[in-house]
Design an enzyme around this catalytic site. Structure first.
Site, mmCIF file in Angstrom:
data_model
loop_
_atom_site.group_PDB
_atom_site.id
_atom_site.type_symbol
_atom_site.label_atom_id
_atom_site.label_comp_id
_atom_site.label_asym_id
_atom_site.label_seq_id
_atom_site.Cartn_x
_atom_site.Cartn_y
_atom_site.Cartn_z
ATOM 1 N N ASP A 232 39.185 43.291 37.799
ATOM 2 C CA ASP A 232 38.690 44.662 37.982
ATOM 3 C C ASP A 232 37.255 44.820 37.488
ATOM 4 O OD1 ASP A 232 41.132 45.272 38.978
ATOM 5 O OD2 ASP A 232 41.613 46.831 37.505
ATOM 6 N N HIS B 244 39.696 41.223 33.927
ATOM 7 C CA HIS B 244 38.420 41.918 34.175
ATOM 8 C C HIS B 244 37.287 40.896 34.250
ATOM 9 C CE1 HIS B 244 40.939 45.172 32.547
ATOM 10 N NE2 HIS B 244 40.158 46.007 33.239
#
Length: 746
Positions: free
Chosen positions: A100, A252
Site C-alpha cells: 500500500d 507497505h
C-alpha cells in the site's frame, strides 16, 4: 442560385458576415488566462501533494448492522459489482502479497528488486497522486509482472466521503494509471481498511459504491503491522499465515522508513516457499481475470494530460519554492546591509566636522499642485508660509471643482501665489508651477503634505554642493490612529527613511518623492520639466536628473555625504583666479595625488589638490577638482574657468561660479548663457532688460561683461542678444539635455 427579389423589385439587403470580436487590449485577456492557468496548476499541485482538501484521518468504527454475516465471516476480497456482495478467500497455501501507499522513489524499487530476485509477483495498491508524480515507477511495476490496484487519489477515508468524492477519487486514480502505465484496473483498496471482520455500515456502503463503478474491493486478513514496528523479524512473524491457510498479506512500500519492510520481505518469501506456499497476485490467487487491461486511447490521452500537468505544476512550484527561499535570503541580506549603511549614514551626518558647504540662505520656490484639496490646502499653505527659510509658494489649482484656489486666495498670506489652469494632471500642474517659480531652488510639495518649519531650510542646505541636483525629503504619515495609517507609516519609515539613507550612501537614489523633494531649477530645465509618460512622474524625473543619464558627463555620486570641509590651503569651490590649484592640463588623478598627465599648468606637479576626487578630467570631460569634490571646468589657458552647467563659461568678477550661472560671493556674472542675474550691493537679483544702457555686471551686454557702467569683452560662450528673455521651461524649443547632477537625501 440568384437571390430572391422583393415585391417592389429591389434586391434584399446583403447579409453582414459575423466577425470574431477581438479585445482591444489582448494583453489583459492573456494575463487573465495566464493567471487562471497558474491557479489551476497550483491547485492541482496542492491536491497531488496532499496540501488541499486533505482529510487523511481515520474515523472511528461504527455499527455493522447492515453488513451481511457472509461478509463479516467471509474472505478478504469483496465483489460488490452484483447483489448480494460476494466474498473470496485465496486457496490454502496461497499468499497474495499486497503493498500500500506507493509508489515511492526510494522504497518501491527495492521491493521490486526483492520480488524479482525471488521470482515472485505482488499486487501494488498505488495512490493516484503519487503515480502522477512518479509515472516511471508505475510502469516499472507493470513491466515486472506485478499488478496494480488503486488506493484512491489523495488517500482519504472513503467511509465518510460523499459518493461524488468517492467517484472522483477512483476515476482520477484510473486516469493516473492510464497516463503513467497505459493500463486500467478493477482492484481497489479503501484507505485505513483492514480485514472483513472490521467492516462497519459505512465501509459496506463504500464497497457497494465502488462495486457500482466496476471495482472489486481488496481487504486483508493478515496484517504485517510494518506501519507500527521497526523490527524485521517481528514483521515476518506477523505476516506469516497460520495453519497453512491462504491469505492476503498487507505490507507497505511507502509512507515512512520501509527499510525493515524490505529486509523482512527478503526473509518472508523464502520461508513461505519452504512451507510450500505459492506467492502470486490477488487476481491470480482467486482465479479472477487479469486485473490490468490496456487503457482506451481516450483515457490514455486524458491520463497523459493529467500526468503532464502535474509534472509542470510540480516543477513550477519547486522553482517558486527555491525562488522564495532565495528571496528570503536576499531580504535578510538586504535588511542587514540597510542597517549597517543606515547607521553609517547616521553617524556621518551627526559628525560635527561634516558639512554640505556654506549655509544656503537664498530663497526657494515651493510648487504645490492641487486638485480638489479643500480639506487640506489651507493647513498646507499656512505651514509653508510659517517656514523659517525664505520662500515663495506657488499653488497651482489644476481645475479644482471644490474651491481649492479660492481658499488659498482668501488666506491672504504674503509670498503665496495662486495659478489656475484647466485640469491637465499633476505633471502639467508641476510644470506650470515651475515656470512661475522665481528662484533657482524649486521644492515640490503635494497638496496634502504639511511641512515642518525647518523642512525648507534643511532641504536647501545640500545645494551648497554644486554637484547636488536634487534632494529627497523625508515624508512621514501624520494620521496613525487607524491600522491602515500605522501600516503606511511603517512603509514610509522603511521607504523614505532607512532605504533612502542607504541609497544616499551608495549614491543611487531611485526616487525623489513627489510628496516633498527639491530640485535645482537648471536641472529641471535641462530635462524639459516633469514628464507625463508614466504615472510615476517623481521616479521619471529623478532618473532624468540623476548621474549617468544619457548625454551627461560622468560625475561623482557623492556617496551620500556631500563635500567635506576643505583642507587647509586647498581651494574652496572652483577657482576662478587662474591659479594652479583649480586647473588640470590633462586627465587622471587618483588617491589624492596628481599624476604627471594631470598636473596643473605651471604648478610643478605639487599644487593640484584633488583629495577625495578619484579622477580629474579637464580637457576631455571638462572637469576640475577643488578640495573634496569634482566640478566642471574648461581646459583652455585663457581667462578663469567656471562651469555654468550648459557650457564652459568664464567668470567676470568673482572667484566661484555655480551651475546656475552666477557667483556665490559678490554676485558677479559668469558671462555666458544662462546668466540672468546681477548684483546690487551685496544681494543678487535677476537681470533687468529694461535698462538702457545696462548698468548691472554681466547683464544685457550681449557677449560682454561690465564693471560699473562700461562693458568689456567677455571671454566666454556667446550670450543671447541684449534684452532677450530667458527661455521658458514650457516653451523652450531646445532639445532637453539631461543633468549630470547628484541626487542626495536629507
Amino acid at each position: 442560385m440568384s437571390r430572391r427579389r422583393r415585391r417592389d423589385g429591389t434586391p434584399p439587403p446583403r447579409a453582414v458576415p459575423r466577425r470574431l470580436v477581438v479585445p482591444r487590449r489582448p494583453g489583459w485577456f492573456v494575463a487573465v488566462i495566464g493567471l487562471l492557468f497558474l491557479a489551476c496548476l497550483l491547485v492541482g499541485n496542492g491536491l497531488v501533494h496532499s496540501e488541499i482538501g486533505v482529510d487523511a484521518h481515520r474515523q472511528p468504527l461504527g455499527g455493522h448492522d447492515q453488513v451481511p454475516a457472509s461478509v463479516l465471516e467471509g474472505g478478504p476480497v469483496l465483489d460488490g459489482r452484483r447483489d448480494p456482495v460476494r466474498s473470496f478467500t485465496p486457496p490454502p497455501r496461497t499468499v497474495a502479497l499486497t503493498f500500500d501507499d506507493g509508489p515511492d522513489p526510494q522504497w518501491t524499487p527495492q521491493v521490486l528488486d526483492v520480488l524479482r530476485r525471488h521470482g515472485v509477483r505482488g499486487t501494488f495498491m498505488v495512490v493516484g497522486s503519487l503515480v502522477t508524480r512518479h509515472p516511471g515507477l508505475a510502469r516499472d511495476i507493470g513491466d515486472s509482472g506485478s499488478e496494480l490496484g488503486v488506493h484512491t487519489f489523495t488517500h482519504p477515508d472513503l467511509r465518510t466521503s460523499s459518493d461524488t468524492r468517492l467517484r472522483e477519487e477512483l476515476s482520477a486514480s484510473q486516469l493516473a494509471l492510464a497516463g503513467a502505465a497505459g493500463i486500467t484496473t478493477y482492484l481497489m483498496r479503501p484507505p485505513y481498511a483492514s480485514g472483513p471482520s472490521s467492516l462497519d455500515d459505512l465501509g459496506m456502503r463504500t464497497v457497494r459504491a465502488a462495486g457500482a463503478l466496476g471495482f472489486v474491493t481488496v481487504l486483508s486478513d493478515v496484517d504485517s503491522r510494518d506501519w507500527a514496528t521497526q523490527d524485521a523479524e517481528t514483521i515476518v512473524r506477523h505476516a506469516t499465515p497460520e495453519r497453512d491457510r491462504g491469505a492476503v498479506v498487507l505490507l507497505h512500500d511507502a509512507g515512512g522508513d520501509r527499510a525493515q519492510t524490505v529486509a523482512a520481505l527478503d526473509r518472508l518469501i523464502p520461508r513461505l516457499k519452504d512451507r510450500g506456499y505459492r506467492i502470486t497476485t490477488v487476481s491470480d490467487a482467486l482465479g479472477l481475470p487479469p486485473a490490468n487491461q490496456p487503457a482506451q486511447v481516450s483515457d490514455r490521452i486524458r491520463g497523459l494530460v493529467v500526468v503532464a500537468a502535474v509534472g509542470v505544476a510540480t516543477t513550477l512550484v519547486g522553482a517558486m519554492a527555491w525562488l522564495l527561499l532565495a528571496t528570503g535570503v536576499l531580504m535578510i541580506a538586504r535588511l542587514l546591509l540597510m542597517i549597517l549603511l543606515a547607521r553609517r549614514h547616521h553617524r556621518r551626518r551627526r559628525d560635527p566636522g561634516w558639512s554640505w558647504g556654506p549655509p544656503v540662505t537664498r530663497p526657494v520656490s515651493v510648487v504645490v499642485p492641487a486638485y480638489n484639496e479643500r480639506e487640506n490646502i489651507a493647513e498646507v499653505v499656512r505651514a509653508l508660509a510659517a517656514s523659517d527659510h525664505p520662500a515663495e509658494v506657488v499653488v497651482v489649482d489644476d481645475g479644482s471643482t471644490d474651491g481649492t484656489g479660492e481658499i488659498v486666495s482668501a488666506l491672504g498670506l504674503p509670498g503665496v501665489t495662486v495659478v489656475r489652469q484647466p485640469n491637465q494632471g499633476k505633471p502639467a500642474a508641476l510644470n506650470t508651477g515651475i515656470a512661475h517659480a522665481r528662484h533657482d531652488i524649486v521644492v515640490l510639495v503635494d497638496g496634502d503634505t504639511i511641512v515642518e518649519p525647518s523642512a525648507l531650510r534643511l532641504l536647501a542646505q545640500p545645494f551648497a554642493d554644486p554637484a547636488v541636483g536634487a534632494v529627497s525629503g523625508n515624508a512621514k504619515v501624520a494620521n496613525q490612529r487607524r491600522l491602515i495609517g500605522r501600516w503606511q507609516c511603517i512603509e514610509y519609515v522603511m521607504g523614505f527613511n532607512i532605504d533612502r539613507r542607504v541609497y544616499d550612501t551608495l549614491g543611487c537614489m531611485p526616487t525623489v518623492p513627489g510628496a516633498v523633494g527639491a530640485f535645482r531649477r537648471e536641472a529641471l530645465e535641462q530635462v524639459g520639466g516633469v514628464s507625463d509618460d508614466t504615472l510615476a512622474e517623481d521616479t521619471d524625473l529623478t532618473i532624468a536628473v540623476g548621474p549617468g543619464a544619457a548625454g551627461a558627463s560622468s560625475t561623482r555620486t557623492g556617496r551620500g555625504r556631500g563635500p567635506r570641509r576643505p583642507r587647509p590651503g586647498a581651494s574652496s569651490g572652483v577657482s576662478g583666479t587662474g591659479g594652479a590649484t583649480a586647473r588640470c592640463s590633462r586627465s587622471g588623478s587618483t588617491g589624492g595625488r596628481c599624476s604627471s598627465a594631470a598636473r596643473p599648468a605651471g604648478s610643478g606637479g605639487s599644487a593640484c589638490r584633488t583629495w577625495r576626487c578619484s579622477r580629474c578630467f579637464c580637457r576631455s570631460s571638462r572637469r576640475s577638482s577643488t578640495s573634496s569634490w569634482c566640478t566642471g571646468c574648461c581646459s583652455t589657458g585663457r581667462g578663469r574657468p567656471c562651469w555654468a552647467g550648459r557650457a564652459c563659461c568664464w567668470s567676470s568678477s568673482s572667484a566661484r561660479c555655480t551651475p546656475s550661472g552666477w557667483t556665490v560671493s559678490g554676485c558677479g556674472c559668469c558671462g555666458c548663457f544662462p546668466c540672468n542675474r546681477s548684483s546690487t550691493g551685496s544681494s543678487c537679483t535677476r537681470c533687468s532688460s529694461s535698462r538702457s544702457p545696462p548698468r548691472w555686471p554681466g547683464c544685457g551686454c550681449g557677449g560682454r561683461s561690465s564693471t560699473a557702467t562700461a562693458c568689456s569683452r567677455a571671454m566666454g560662450a556667446a550670450r543671447p542678444a541684449p534684452h532677450a528673455p530667458a527661455p521658458s521651461l514650457l516653451t523652450s524649443t531646445e532639445a532637453p539635455r539631461r543633468s549630470s547632477l547628484v541626487v542626495a537625501f536629507r
